[in-house]
Design an enzyme around this catalytic site. Sequence first.
Site, PDB file in Angstrom:
ATOM      1  N   GLU A 192       0.768  -1.389  -0.163  1.00 40.57           N
ATOM      2  CA  GLU A 192       0.123  -0.045   0.046  1.00 40.57           C
ATOM      3  C   GLU A 192       0.844   1.284   0.021  1.00 40.57           C
ATOM      4  O   GLU A 192       0.525   2.290  -0.778  1.00 40.57           O
ATOM      5  CB  GLU A 192      -0.969   0.082   1.164  1.00 40.57           C
ATOM      6  N   ASP A 212       4.047  -4.325  -5.878  1.00 42.18           N
ATOM      7  CA  ASP A 212       4.522  -5.379  -5.297  1.00 42.18           C
ATOM      8  C   ASP A 212       6.105  -5.333  -5.451  1.00 42.18           C
ATOM      9  O   ASP A 212       6.558  -5.732  -4.209  1.00 42.18           O
ATOM     10  CB  ASP A 212       4.069  -6.587  -6.220  1.00 42.18           C
TER      11      ASP A 212
END
Length: 420
Positions: free
Chosen positions: A278, A365
């Site tokens: 996030e 990611d």
Amino acid sequence: MQPFVIIALVLIIARAVTELWLTRLNRFHVRAHRTEVPPPLRGVMDESTYRRSVDYTLAKSRFGNVVNVFDAVVLIAVLFSGLLPWGFGKFNANFGSSIWATAGFLFVVGIALSIPGLAFAWYAQFRIEQRFGFNTTIIKMWIVDRLKGLLLAVLLGYPLLVLVLKLIEWAGASWWLWAAGVVVAFQLLLLLIAPAIIMPLFNKFTPLPQGALRERLFALAQRKRFPTRSIEVMDGSKRSRHSNAFFTGFGRFRKIVLFDTLIAQLTELEVESVLAHEIGHYKKRHVIKMLGVSIGGIVMAFAAIAWLARQQWLYHTFGFEYQPGFDAPNVVPAILLFALLAGTITFWILPLIHIWSRHFEYEADAFAAATMGETQSLIQALRKLSEKNLSNLIPHPLYSSFYYSHPTLLERERALRVAG
Ligand SMILES: [Zn+2]
């Protein structure tokens, strides 16, 4: 038939047929692989969970077909039955053509069109989600949620609509630019006040209790220079067993929100890797880029409405009277037609938008992997989440290009392995 009637029909039917066709492709694809877990996940995911994810996908896609066909039929009926001009005339006769009354008409049409959707939403929650063990909502809460949504629409949406219509009279030919500006400003305001005022109407937020997880997450935020006022736990479990994490607010008002379901499903290390992902979205400026695109979208929408509002032939096609000039009742049919038909055009750019959003997911990611110094915890977290959420592991590529904003689990694992 007039040319625009044909164009509108083609747009509506092309979208509906394409959606049915994509769903069919996806169902065949999923069915063809239903008997065995995809090779990379053998030994990781058990057969029965995989089988359930297939059944869940198929149940949702059957239901999606019904909704698609229903929506297309309603849209055609509403557009070509003359219902809208008739209702507009009645509304004007009874309530006058003041801005408040005109905005009221748009508002009432919006509410009326959303009513059939309620039946579908009920079915999705209390039949499909229930059957697969996701639903935890009780019917009373579900109804109260809808009423709160309606109240918010009345308190926030209706005055905004009035203001937009007022601008038509105040600003003349350049009204649409002003209106776009007002709507953008309203959206930004909403982003600011939502965490403090709107979200607590639906969920309870409690600070993450003192302890190892809290220390770990604050340490991560500090290490990555991600200013955070608080980390809070949201009682997502009172509606559903699906799980999530996100952050809201700006600058020093920012807070990180974790669903209680997420904390229950993942280890501390895995929660940390999800938070790192996030933070990656923030550090890679995805949030601000998405905001920029949504602002561009709003400006384009109003430009389109302003253009439609000058097309006399279009008004006549759909049974509306046309009077040149800048007052609200003259622009209302253009707003209605835009609201009803825009989706038949934006549908076709979904694959482009999703290429872009998936690129962001890969970047986040990779950021998480670099931050954690390993890929295993994020991979574990993603596996658990897709298992708990019964995500479709092998959507048809064409289907996922239209409907998936995130890469699939296997695609993300592959990219993470390359990064690692
Ligand atoms: Zn993400």
